[in-house]
Scaffold this motif. Structure first.
Motif, PDB file in Angstrom:
ATOM      1  N   ARG A 143       0.846  -1.200   0.000  1.00  0.00           N
ATOM      2  CA  ARG A 143       0.000   0.000   0.000  1.00  0.00           C
ATOM      3  C   ARG A 143       0.880   1.248   0.000  1.00  0.00           C
ATOM      4  NH1 ARG A 143      -4.736  -0.239   4.124  1.00  0.00           N
ATOM      5  NH2 ARG A 143      -5.073  -1.992   2.722  1.00  0.00           N
TER       6      ARG A 143
ATOM      7  N   SER B  12      -0.655   4.528  -0.473  1.00  0.00           N
ATOM      8  CA  SER B  12      -1.416   5.564   0.226  1.00  0.00           C
ATOM      9  C   SER B  12      -2.810   5.040   0.452  1.00  0.00           C
ATOM     10  CB  SER B  12      -1.478   6.846  -0.608  1.00  0.00           C
ATOM     11  OG  SER B  12      -2.521   6.730  -1.550  1.00  0.00           O
ATOM     12  N   ASP B  13      -3.538   5.744   1.300  1.00  0.00           N
ATOM     13  CA  ASP B  13      -4.898   5.313   1.582  1.00  0.00           C
ATOM     14  C   ASP B  13      -5.824   5.460   0.394  1.00  0.00           C
ATOM     15  OD1 ASP B  13      -5.384   5.973   5.150  1.00  0.00           O
ATOM     16  OD2 ASP B  13      -5.035   4.131   4.000  1.00  0.00           O
TER      17      ASP B  13
ATOM     18  N   ASP C 208      -5.035   4.456  -2.663  1.00  0.00           N
ATOM     19  CA  ASP C 208      -4.649   3.545  -3.743  1.00  0.00           C
ATOM     20  C   ASP C 208      -5.872   3.084  -4.523  1.00  0.00           C
ATOM     21  OD1 ASP C 208      -1.917   1.619  -2.246  1.00  0.00           O
ATOM     22  OD2 ASP C 208      -2.017   3.620  -3.156  1.00  0.00           O
ATOM     23  N   HIS C 209      -5.720   3.059  -5.839  1.00  0.00           N
ATOM     24  CA  HIS C 209      -6.799   2.510  -6.660  1.00  0.00           C
ATOM     25  C   HIS C 209      -6.568   1.019  -6.834  1.00  0.00           C
ATOM     26  CE1 HIS C 209      -9.449   1.688 -10.031  1.00  0.00           C
ATOM     27  NE2 HIS C 209      -8.416   1.153 -10.636  1.00  0.00           N
ATOM     28  N   THR C 210      -7.588   0.230  -6.583  1.00  0.00           N
ATOM     29  CA  THR C 210      -7.460  -1.200  -6.863  1.00  0.00           C
ATOM     30  C   THR C 210      -8.530  -1.591  -7.865  1.00  0.00           C
ATOM     31  OG1 THR C 210      -8.903  -1.698  -4.983  1.00  0.00           O
ATOM     32  CG2 THR C 210      -6.539  -1.773  -4.587  1.00  0.00           C
ATOM     33  N   PRO C 211      -8.145  -2.390  -8.849  1.00  0.00           N
ATOM     34  CA  PRO C 211      -9.136  -2.786  -9.858  1.00  0.00           C
ATOM     35  C   PRO C 211     -10.149  -3.746  -9.260  1.00  0.00           C
ATOM     36  CG  PRO C 211      -7.105  -4.002 -10.182  1.00  0.00           C
ATOM     37  CD  PRO C 211      -6.844  -3.043  -9.054  1.00  0.00           C
ATOM     38  N   TYR C 212     -11.370  -3.681  -9.774  1.00  0.00           N
ATOM     39  CA  TYR C 212     -12.455  -4.516  -9.247  1.00  0.00           C
ATOM     40  C   TYR C 212     -12.491  -5.837 -10.006  1.00  0.00           C
ATOM     41  CZ  TYR C 212     -17.060  -5.679  -7.376  1.00  0.00           C
ATOM     42  OH  TYR C 212     -18.103  -6.283  -6.736  1.00  0.00           O
TER      43      TYR C 212
END
Lengths: 202, 537, 314
Positions: free
Chosen positions: C47, C49-50, C52-56
């Motif tokens: 991680r 940063s708070d 962070d983009h995560t793919p779905y």
């Protein structure tokens, strides 16, 4: 299959009556499943040893008194009938009738026990003990375990009968009677299988 | 719909009132779960201490610390307590009780009074076990006949204690199944259930169906000892192998009772700490059931050299391979969940990730044992001891520890010291591997199990293993102290420190008695991390 | 892994080791695959940063199928190959020499085709297949020779068998591999694989109990000590004063012994000899009547040796 609406915030968070009824029935059926597996182990042991020693089983079982067994079978079948009548009665709201049918059921259960007492007494008189042979070990274990379940059933039915007498159940709420009845039917069904295997083998 | 009284009680945690009577008679699943947690943890530490004594004896080839008989009693107690008093009831009863109603949006389990009854039955079982310690059995936790019939030690009390525990297990499993079926919140459809619930369901089926069989098995053993019925005595026409068949018919599904809840825990922790949906939700959900069902059909793989026919051996080896497949699928799915995640390595995640690493070793070494020709030299050696501890400790216990650390804020309303937790994890991880990895090699070399003394060529690996047990013991000690210290003096926990989407994190830490102010209506699954809009696939 | 395997000393060992090796290679491959990806992803996707983009990503049916089918195929191969070798291990050749094995708490007794008997020492001939026909007199034991990769439980009331062809001369460990009570760890024996000449020499060396080797050259006390160590006495009788299954030999000779019957006797030569031949006749108080008889299994010379050895343990 989805849940029905659960109750809103309440001090004692009681369940919606329909949910409670369905839960109780599901719970009892699951419990009956475990009882079938418990006895299933003994039935499996019976099957294995009978396959191994068919003559010994045939010869040993002849010492058993078929009449004791037959009378007990009728007693239990009749008691299942009266139990079913009890459930039917309470569903119609007839509390007194329900109590009468349940008392008859309990008396039948007691008669079963007394009959068994005399039967075991005669077996011991004939020097037939659990150690006598594997057949008799199975006979005593299976009928003994069954007898314990009869007594547990009688206790449950007695409590339920008392509560019915006190007016706790009616046509809208009678889950314990129905669920207690299921347990009693199982006790009967197990005996229906035990009886021929122990008393009636060719 | 709001209710003034409910709003007030929502600020009061389930720990109130604090009177002992209110705890003894509680029907609150969160309290019952906590009572289970304290009891099973105590037994875990006791049985672990016994193991340290055993490992100390094994430092040297001779029986110089305890007599052979005492050693045999020690491994019997270690196994029986760990299996029947900790691991089979433990994870399900402690975590399951606390989490299931919260996760599905219910106020309690279906039969709260029965739940309390289950706990009291469990306690009765433990008292019988304590009585059994007066003349403890030396049969091993597997109680094989004819030795368990002939030994002069007391087998009846300990097996009866286990029998009583069986009731507790069965009733808990029954309670959970009905709860999951009937008490889910509106919108909590089967395909939105958290995976911990799926695994709790599969575990409960096993508890319900398998436990009665061990019940009857132990009753038969007690009958043989008391009434001399000869079921398992060849001199009377009986068959000692019948006992093994009955015993393993239960005990194999039992090992899945031990590990499937841990699978559920891992499936909850990884998405939260990766901020990603679980990869392959259906695969993981259904694989728990596949494992549960197949697990009933593999029991004879414990008996390949017991004298069974070649045909039976073939069938059960084949089925054993089948049960490995859904297990492997889970492991792949967990790792895939990490892909492109936003991973944060707090202590719960460290336990979850190391679970995958260790359970993989445990599972693969199970394949060795399921392969017939390979099982012949390895059966009843330390290879089996290593395999079982990799799956039970590396698997279940690591999952359990991970769960303790993950749900700790929710359960206790406090935070523990994270740095100390990481240190403890590290010691436990290293200690565990140093203890048990050498045992694979001991087994391959031919070192048999249940040996109080051994030939000198095995000493070096045994020494390493014992030193590892000291590191492991130290790590567990530090972890325990840390967790207890947190309860006493830790920082107050926020409601949702890890930003989980699961329902249990949407209530205060710790939750109030009735769990939810209002029963929620669920509109999505709990793994919607990173979901930007409803149109995203 | 290979260096930890015991030497391959039977015809079956190589076959077993081959399967073991392949299972190991495949297991190590999958273990590394999983571990490497695990660690790699855990580090690469740390991680930052708070926000962070995560793919779905929720799954991929193709990958699921691949990682279901490939392991399934491998597992089926293990099953099949393991089964084939297992069948081979279970089917002795018709011309195998037979040895009868009786296991009891806590010793191994071997009886050869000519009636010869040995205790805790199994004599077989190199390169000659041999079939063990086994039974137990009490509880379940297990016959296990790591160097031969063979193991089979030994049962009461039923015969079980196992076979092997030894391929190396030498001495090999035999362990009891099924927990059988207090003396389980001590229930060990030695397999002597002899060349054909040595084997026939041994076979011809007198019937009715193979005597302890070089009995003539040993003093009675030394002979007795050897019997104590090799014929099973040590499993139940200590020499340091501690009670095990049976009374200790230390300080036994010449002292008074209290029996279960209440009688007190002196542990003299006749007492010891009587205990060896008819152990159930005089049970020492506080002990169980579990000692087997050595009638026909120890020669008079060996019993005399035992008596002398016990005398030396003051």
């Amino acid at each position: 299959m989805d849940s029905t609406v659960a109750s809103h915030a309440e001090e004692h968070h009681e369940l919606d009556p329909v949910v409670e009824y369905e839960s109780s029935k599901l719970g009892m059926w699951l419990f009956l499943g475990t009882e079938i597996l418990l006895f299933g182990g003994l039935f499996a042991a019976y099957a294995i040893y009978r396959a191994r020693y068919p003559e010994m089983f045939a010869e040993q079982h002849r010492e058993l008194d078929v009449w004791f067994g037959t009378i007990n079978t009728f007693i239990l079948l009749f008691s299942s009938f009266t139990m079913a009548m009890a459930v039917w009665s309470i569903q119609k709201g007839k509390q007194t009738r329900t109590v009468i049918f349940m008392l008859i059921t309990i008396i039948c259960g007691l008669a079963f026990g007394i009959n068994k007492y005399f039967e075991y007494a005669e077996d011991f008189h004939k020097h037939l003990y659990p150690q006598t042979s594997i057949f008799y070990a199975l006979y005593y274990l299976m009928t003994g375990l069954h007898m314990i379940h009869v007594f547990v059933g009688l206790t449950i039915l007695s409590v339920i009968t008392y509560l019915t007498h006190k007016g706790k159940f009616n046509e809208n709420y009678n889950t314990p009677i129905e669920v207690g009845g299921l347990y009693w039917h199982l006790v009967d069904v197990i005996w229906i299988y035990l009886f021929p295997l122990l008393y009636l083998i060719a | 719909m709001s209710n003034g009284a409910a709003t007030e009680t929502m600020n009061v945690s389930f720990y109130e009132p604090k009177s002992i009577l209110s705890w003894v008679l509680t029907t609150d699943h969160k309290r019952i779960g906590l009572m289970y947690l304290i009891t099973i943890s105590t037994f875990f530490l006791i049985a672990g201490g016994i193991a340290m004594l055993m490992r100390y004896e094994l430092l040297t080839p001779e029986s110089d610390f305890v007599s052979p008989h005492t050693y045999n009693v020690l491994f019997t107690l270690h196994g029986s307590i760990m299996v029947f008093f900790f691991i089979v009831p433990g994870v399900a009863a402690s975590l399951g009780n606390f989490l299931i109603p919260l996760m599905i949006g219910a106020r309690d389990v279906a039969f709260p009074k029965l739940n309390l009854g289950s706990y009291w039955i469990y306690l009765v079982g433990t008292i019988i076990l304590l009585a059994a310690l007066l003349q403890p059995a030396d049969t091993g936790w597997t109680f094989y006949t004819p030795y368990s019939v002939k030994t002069g030690t007391d087998v009846i009390l300990i097996t009866f204690g286990v029998f009583v525990l069986g009731f507790s297990s069965i009733l808990t499993g029954l309670n959970f199944i009905v709860t999951i079926h009937k008490l889910r919140a509106p919108g909590m459809t089967w395909d939105r259930l958290p995976l911990f619930i799926w695994s709790a369901y599969a575990t409960s089926i096993l508890q319900l169906l398998a436990t009665p069989v061990v019940g009857i098995t132990l009753l038969l053993l007690i009958a043989e000892r008391t009434l001399d019925i000869g079921f398992f005595d060849p001199a009377k026409g009986g068959d000692p192998i019948l006992f093994q068949n009955f015993f393993w018919f239960y005990s194999h599904p039992a090992v899945y009772i031990m590990v499937i809840p841990a699978f559920g825990i891992i499936s909850e922790i990884i998405p939260v700490f990766s901020r990603k949906p679980i990869f392959g939700y259906k695969a993981i959900a259904y694989s728990s059931f596949a494992i549960a069902i197949i697990s009933f059909f593999v029991w004879m793989h414990h008996m390949f050299v017991s004298g069974i026919s070649q045909t039976a051996a073939a069938i059960f080896s084949f089925l054993t391979m089948l049960v490995a497949i859904p297990t492997a699928i889970k492991v792949f799915n967990w790792v895939a969940t990490l892909y492109k995640g936003s991973i944060s390595l707090e202590s719960p995640m460290l336990y979850a990730l190391s679970f995958i690493f260790l359970f993989t070793i445990g599972g693969l070494t199970g394949v060795y044992l399921g392969t017939l020709a390979v099982d012949v030299p390895l059966h009843d050696t330390y290879f089996v001891v290593a395999h079982m501890h990799y799956v039970m400790i590396g698997g279940t216990v690591f999952g359990f520890f991970g769960a303790l650390h993950f749900w700790y804020p929710k359960w206790f309303g406090k935070m523990f010291n994270e740095a100390v937790a990481k240190l403890a994890w590290f010691l436990i991880f290293v200690g565990f591997n140093v203890t048990f990895f050498p045992q694979f090699f001991l087994g391959v070399e031919g070192m048999p199990r249940r040996y109080a003394s051994y030939p000198p060529q095995f000493q070096t690996l045994h020494e390493i293993s014992t030193y590892g047990s000291w590191i492991l013991g130290l790590g567990i000690f530090i972890m325990t102290v840390n967790l207890i210290a947190g309860v006493i003096g830790g920082k107050k926990a926020p409601q949702n420190p890890y930003n989980s989407l699961s329902l249990e994190w949407q209530v205060p830490s710790p939750p109030p008695h009735e769990n939810f102010h209002e029963i929620p209506t669920v509109t999505d699954w709990t793994y919607g991390y990173g979901k930007k809009s409803k149109t995203e696939a | 892994m290979l260096s930890w395997l015991p030497e391959e000393a039977s015809n079956l060992a190589g076959k077993v080791d081959n399967v073991l090796l392949v299972v190991t290679v495949v297991s190590v491959f999958f273990f590394l695959l999983i571990s490497v990806f695990l660690v790699y992803y855990a580090l690469k996707y740390r991680r930052r940063s708070d926000d962070d983009h995560t793919p779905y990503i929720t799954g991929n049916i193709v990958i699921e199928v691949i990682w279901t089918v490939v392991p399934s195929i491998l597992l089926m191969i293990f099953f099949a190959w393991g089964y084939i070798e297992f069948v081979h291990m279970k089917n002795p050749p018709k011309d195998a020499t037979e040895v009868n094995v009786t296991a009891r708490q806590w010793m191994w007794e071997f009886e050869y085709y000519d009636g010869k008997k040995t205790i805790n020492e199994l004599y077989v001939q190199k390169d000659r297949p041999v079939r063990m026909i086994m039974q137990s007199e009490d509880v379940i034991h297990s016959f296990f020779v790591p160097a031969f990769r063979v193991k089979q439980d030994v049962l009461p009331g039923r015969y079980t068998q196992l076979w092997f062809t030894p391929t190396k001369a030498g001495d090999f460990d035999l362990f009891c591999a099924e927990y059988c009570g207090t003396g389980h760890s001590q229930m060990r024996a030695v397999v002597h694989v002899l060349s054909p000449e040595a084997f026939s020499r041994w076979m011809n060396k007198g019937k009715g109990g193979a005597e302890v080797a070089e009995a003539a050259e040993l003093s009675p006390r030394e002979r007795g000590k050897k019997v104590y160590q090799e014929k099973g006495c040590s499993a139940c009788h200590s020499i340091d004063g501690s009670p095990v299954v049976g009374p200790t030999f230390k300080g036994l000779y010449g002292h008074k012994v209290e029996l279960e019957s209440g009688e007190t006797v002196t542990a003299d030569e006749n007492y010891i000899r009587h205990s060896v031949l008819e152990p159930q006749a005089q049970i020492v108080k506080g002990y169980q009547p579990v000692m087997p008889s050595f009638k026909g299994k120890l020669s008079d010379k060996e019993i005399t040796g035992v008596i002398e050895y016990i005398k030396s343990l003051k």
